[in-house]
Design a protein around this motif. Structure first.
Motif, PDB file in Angstrom:
ATOM      1  N   ASP A 130      38.723  21.334  63.117  1.00 49.61           N
ATOM      2  CA  ASP A 130      39.453  21.812  64.298  1.00 49.61           C
ATOM      3  C   ASP A 130      39.317  23.324  64.448  1.00 49.61           C
ATOM      4  O   ASP A 130      39.086  23.836  65.540  1.00 49.61           O
ATOM      5  CB  ASP A 130      40.942  21.465  64.195  1.00 49.61           C
ATOM      6  N   VAL A 131      39.483  24.029  63.331  1.00 53.99           N
ATOM      7  CA  VAL A 131      39.403  25.490  63.377  1.00 53.99           C
ATOM      8  C   VAL A 131      38.004  25.930  63.800  1.00 53.99           C
ATOM      9  O   VAL A 131      37.828  26.754  64.689  1.00 53.99           O
ATOM     10  CB  VAL A 131      39.768  26.110  62.002  1.00 53.99           C
ATOM     11  N   GLN A 133      35.787  24.299  65.451  1.00 54.31           N
ATOM     12  CA  GLN A 133      35.462  23.957  66.832  1.00 54.31           C
ATOM     13  C   GLN A 133      36.168  24.855  67.843  1.00 54.31           C
ATOM     14  O   GLN A 133      35.844  24.824  69.024  1.00 54.31           O
ATOM     15  CB  GLN A 133      35.800  22.494  67.105  1.00 54.31           C
ATOM     16  N   SER A 134      37.138  25.642  67.385  1.00 54.54           N
ATOM     17  CA  SER A 134      37.786  26.576  68.300  1.00 54.54           C
ATOM     18  C   SER A 134      36.892  27.789  68.567  1.00 54.54           C
ATOM     19  O   SER A 134      37.106  28.515  69.525  1.00 54.54           O
ATOM     20  CB  SER A 134      39.107  27.063  67.719  1.00 54.54           C
ATOM     21  N   PHE A 135      35.902  28.006  67.691  1.00 51.11           N
ATOM     22  CA  PHE A 135      34.983  29.135  67.891  1.00 51.11           C
ATOM     23  C   PHE A 135      33.746  28.647  68.641  1.00 51.11           C
ATOM     24  O   PHE A 135      33.015  27.828  68.115  1.00 51.11           O
ATOM     25  CB  PHE A 135      34.541  29.719  66.546  1.00 51.11           C
ATOM     26  N   PRO A 136      33.519  29.147  69.871  1.00 56.35           N
ATOM     27  CA  PRO A 136      32.256  28.809  70.528  1.00 56.35           C
ATOM     28  C   PRO A 136      31.109  29.284  69.638  1.00 56.35           C
ATOM     29  O   PRO A 136      31.164  30.401  69.114  1.00 56.35           O
ATOM     30  CB  PRO A 136      32.300  29.620  71.830  1.00 56.35           C
ATOM     31  N   ILE A 139      29.485  32.721  70.014  1.00 54.92           N
ATOM     32  CA  ILE A 139      30.390  33.823  69.708  1.00 54.92           C
ATOM     33  C   ILE A 139      30.500  33.984  68.192  1.00 54.92           C
ATOM     34  O   ILE A 139      30.494  35.099  67.668  1.00 54.92           O
ATOM     35  CB  ILE A 139      31.776  33.585  70.356  1.00 54.92           C
TER      36      ILE A 139
ATOM     37  N   LEU B  19      47.179  25.933  64.089  1.00 55.02           N
ATOM     38  CA  LEU B  19      45.756  26.138  64.379  1.00 55.02           C
ATOM     39  C   LEU B  19      45.506  27.583  64.816  1.00 55.02           C
ATOM     40  O   LEU B  19      44.590  28.251  64.354  1.00 55.02           O
ATOM     41  CB  LEU B  19      45.297  25.161  65.466  1.00 55.02           C
ATOM     42  N   VAL B  22      45.661  29.928  61.870  1.00 57.29           N
ATOM     43  CA  VAL B  22      44.459  29.892  61.034  1.00 57.29           C
ATOM     44  C   VAL B  22      43.319  30.639  61.725  1.00 57.29           C
ATOM     45  O   VAL B  22      42.566  31.390  61.094  1.00 57.29           O
ATOM     46  CB  VAL B  22      44.052  28.435  60.720  1.00 57.29           C
ATOM     47  N   VAL B  23      43.213  30.457  63.051  1.00 56.87           N
ATOM     48  CA  VAL B  23      42.190  31.168  63.816  1.00 56.87           C
ATOM     49  C   VAL B  23      42.397  32.676  63.681  1.00 56.87           C
ATOM     50  O   VAL B  23      41.451  33.436  63.448  1.00 56.87           O
ATOM     51  CB  VAL B  23      42.228  30.729  65.295  1.00 56.87           C
ATOM     52  N   ALA B  26      41.278  33.792  60.394  1.00 55.45           N
ATOM     53  CA  ALA B  26      39.813  33.806  60.332  1.00 55.45           C
ATOM     54  C   ALA B  26      39.250  35.055  61.006  1.00 55.45           C
ATOM     55  O   ALA B  26      38.370  35.721  60.460  1.00 55.45           O
ATOM     56  CB  ALA B  26      39.248  32.540  60.981  1.00 55.45           C
ATOM     57  N   VAL B  27      39.763  35.381  62.190  1.00 57.84           N
ATOM     58  CA  VAL B  27      39.259  36.555  62.908  1.00 57.84           C
ATOM     59  C   VAL B  27      39.618  37.833  62.146  1.00 57.84           C
ATOM     60  O   VAL B  27      38.813  38.750  62.010  1.00 57.84           O
ATOM     61  CB  VAL B  27      39.807  36.600  64.351  1.00 57.84           C
ATOM     62  N   PHE B 290      38.007  34.784  73.129  1.00 61.69           N
ATOM     63  CA  PHE B 290      37.264  33.562  73.443  1.00 61.69           C
ATOM     64  C   PHE B 290      37.858  32.367  72.699  1.00 61.69           C
ATOM     65  O   PHE B 290      37.999  31.275  73.240  1.00 61.69           O
ATOM     66  CB  PHE B 290      35.786  33.709  73.053  1.00 61.69           C
ATOM     67  N   THR B 291      38.209  32.580  71.432  1.00 57.20           N
ATOM     68  CA  THR B 291      38.717  31.475  70.627  1.00 57.20           C
ATOM     69  C   THR B 291      40.092  31.019  71.105  1.00 57.20           C
ATOM     70  O   THR B 291      40.363  29.822  71.189  1.00 57.20           O
ATOM     71  CB  THR B 291      38.766  31.897  69.147  1.00 57.20           C
ATOM     72  N   VAL B 294      39.678  28.786  73.973  1.00 58.41           N
ATOM     73  CA  VAL B 294      39.317  27.412  73.624  1.00 58.41           C
ATOM     74  C   VAL B 294      40.559  26.641  73.165  1.00 58.41           C
ATOM     75  O   VAL B 294      40.798  25.512  73.606  1.00 58.41           O
ATOM     76  CB  VAL B 294      38.238  27.391  72.520  1.00 58.41           C
ATOM     77  N   VAL B 295      41.350  27.263  72.292  1.00 56.20           N
ATOM     78  CA  VAL B 295      42.566  26.595  71.807  1.00 56.20           C
ATOM     79  C   VAL B 295      43.501  26.298  72.989  1.00 56.20           C
ATOM     80  O   VAL B 295      44.061  25.209  73.093  1.00 56.20           O
ATOM     81  CB  VAL B 295      43.280  27.472  70.748  1.00 56.20           C
TER      82      VAL B 295
END
Lengths: 287, 315
Positions: A130-131, A133-136, A139, B19, B22-23, B26-27, B290-291, B294-295
């Motif tokens: 899931d994580v 797939q959130s990043f295109p 990018i 989610l 976590v994103v 990550a960034v 961008f992320t 998407v979320v």
């Protein structure tokens, strides 16, 4: 969900009309394989066939239109485009393949683990997916370029990080389905270890679907690589690559449009050939 | 809407928070993953030791990791994404300035994609596996394999240059100019996105037409556009909406490429230039933006399904 839709688009021609499938004079997988083999051979012998060095500048011959001497014309440095387009296939095919193969291995492994061991292993893999797939994916790789610098390394690491997700979901689904079958329980009851059950019974059943998707993924991977190189973030000169030739040719689009067109046709050619292979394999697995 | 639906939507919103966290981690970790000293990387190769120390202090690299993360979080909440590498501009201002370009290209792309995919899917599903259907499927298969940037170049060579009706690069001052500048990039992008929507919609329409409620509706005398709108499209829209997040990642990736092809000063160009110039804050800020998009779209898709799908599983 994505994978289903993508698979459907990629192998749309896989379900022929009844009757037509009995006429199997031509196996699409075979045609595709021959097309790819022909490209590989040309990629290796192109300099000998054309008699030109793909990297040799010849400013007297710059920006020539296609002719008997230069079949695809020449670029802004007078380099022979026919030779360059086919020599570029070496890097593009190799990196495109790796860009699909590395994530396939990772994804099949994680998918097997998630489906077979279930519970928290499955949960972790799915949440991780899931994580990711959130990043295109473009990018993600562009961000990687910042960390690793432009070049094939960023592309391959990016593909490894992002593209395994589909394989893992696909394989996990198959594993879940076959795990409930009696023969797996029987194998386990007979005292077979996890490893043996996985490699002997689970993997052979999960693999065909993953391979069919892999063929589609190869097309995506190649397009991804060429796009990155086109942006100047992928394969760097002096290495010869399709996306790069297209980017260089764009400057001369008004007068020398053929420079950018030929490498694009090569990308589409590979796409058609690989998809024919996928269609052939899909037919075999569904029978 | 029933309270069940509200509960479902609320649950999905709550599920999105981890989610998103976590994103964010990550960034945030991007900075930690820079090989070597991140302060040295950000400061650039010609910075003196003193300048590097200043940058290190600015980035908060002297604090503990959790403290750095919460500092990052609170700056983001306040809309502060840091300065560009040359220290001249706020990244958030750069984004605000360039976002309309990307937004316009994406909007037109979505319109084109719908205009191409929906009618063709209805046409193809009229006679599944008929000549038209198979022809369209083969076209979709090839369409999705054409690289977006190359399609853009072909449109430049075939449409923009000979006719002069569209600019070959750059943006515009008036909205009309901007619309013209966005048309071909949007077309190039929709040619690679439309086949995916087409394939998904085609198979879901075929499925709806095979269903009992469709037969029942027809037997009850529902006909024409009412049948299409209320029974076919509404039910058939569910699988494509589930694809929304995936389509968004494809669109955002694609827009980066077409902006380069058509020289549009949008967020994609900003990102690519940022990566080339090793402008850390620009790349980090845009990756986050961008992320989060998407979320957000993913969540929006689930909410839409809860509203549209009469059979939504409220579990």
């Amino acid at each position: 969900m994505t994978e289903q839709a993508l698979m459907e688009v990629m192998t749309a021609a896989a379900n022929p009309r009844r009757g037509a499938s009995r006429l199997r004079l031509l196996d699409p997988a075979l045609i595709g394989a021959v097309l790819i083999a022909a490209l590989i051979v040309l990629a290796l012998v192109a300099p000998m066939v054309s008699g030109h060095d793909p990297a040799l500048n010849n400013l007297a011959q710059r920006l020539q239109p296609p002719s008997g001497q230069h079949w695809f014309g020449t670029d802004q440095f007078g380099r022979d485009l026919f030779t360059r387009v086919f020599v570029a296939a070496r890097i593009d095919l190799l990196l495109g393949l790796l860009g699909a193969l590395i994530p396939a291995v990772i994804g099949i492994g994680l998918g097997c683990a998630a489906g077979y061991f279930g519970r928290w292993v499955g949960t972790i893999v799915l949440r991780l997916a899931d994580v990711i797939q959130s990043f295109p994916n473009y990018i993600l790789v562009i961000a990687l370029v910042l960390l690793l610098g432009p070049g094939p390394k960023s592309f391959l690491v990016g593909a490894a990080i992002s593209a395994w997700v589909t394989y893992a979901r696909l394989v996990r689904g198959v594993v879940l389905r076959i795990r409930s079958n009696d023969y797996i329980a029987a194998a386990q009851a007979a005292g077979l270890g996890h490893r043996r059950v996985l490699t002997r019974h689970v993997l052979p059943n999960a693999l065909p679907q993953a391979i069919v998707y892999g063929a589609s993924d190869l097309v995506l991977s190649l397009g991804f690589l060429c796009s990155l190189s086109y942006l100047g973030l992928g394969v760097q000169p002096p290495a010869i690559e399709w996306g790069q030739i297209i980017a260089e040719g764009q400057t001369f689009l008004r007068t020398q449009w053929w420079i950018s067109i030929a490498p694009g046709l090569a990308i589409i050619y590979v796409g058609i050939a690989v998809r024919l292979i996928a269609v052939g394999m899909e037919r075999r697995t569904t029978e | 809407m029933t309270s069940h639906r509200f509960a479902f939507i609320g649950k999905r919103i709550v599920q999105t928070i981890p989610l998103l966290l976590v994103v964010l981690v990550a960034v945030f970790s991007m900075l930690k993953l820079v090989p070597g000293d991140p302060a040295r990387q950000v400061a650039g190769p010609r910075a003196s030791e003193a300048q590097i120390a200043v940058v290190r202090e600015q980035l908060g690299l002297n604090e503990s990791l959790p403290a750095q993360f919460f500092g990052y979080l609170s700056r983001i909440v306040h809309g502060d994404l840091g300065m560009t590498a040359n220290g001249a501009l706020h990244v958030s201002d750069v984004i605000r300035q360039n976002a309309p370009v990307t937004a316009l290209v994406l909007s037109i792309t979505i319109v084109f994609t719908a205009l191409i995919a929906i009618p063709l899917a209805m046409l193809a599903s009229h006679r599944p596996n008929g000549v038209i259907d198979r022809g369209l499927q083969v076209m979709a298969t090839f369409g999705v394999g054409i690289p977006t940037f190359w399609m853009g170049i072909v449109l430049l060579a075939v449409v923009a240059l000979p006719t002069g009706a569209f600019p070959t690069g750059g943006w515009g001052d008036t909205f009309a100019e901007q619309l013209r500048a966005s048309t071909l990039p949007a077309l190039a992008l929709s040619i690679s996105v439309a086949p995916i929507l087409f394939a998904s919609l085609r198979s879901s329409i075929i499925e709806v037409k095979r269903s009992d409620y469709y037969t029942a509706a027809r037997a009850a005398g529902v006909e024409g556009s009412r049948l299409i709108r209320k029974f076919v499209l509404r039910n058939a829209a569910v699988p494509p909406i589930a694809l929304l997040a995936a389509l968004t990642t494809i669109l955002l990736s694609g827009v980066v490429v077409v902006e380069a092809t058509f020289g549009l000063p949008g967020l994609g160009q900003t990102l690519v230039e940022g990566a080339k110039k090793r402008d850390f804050n620009v790349v980090q800020g845009l990756t986050l933006l961008f992320t989060v998009c998407v979320v957000g779209v993913n969540l929006l898709g689930d909410v839409l399904i809860a509203i549209v799908d009469p059979r939504v599983e409220l579990s």
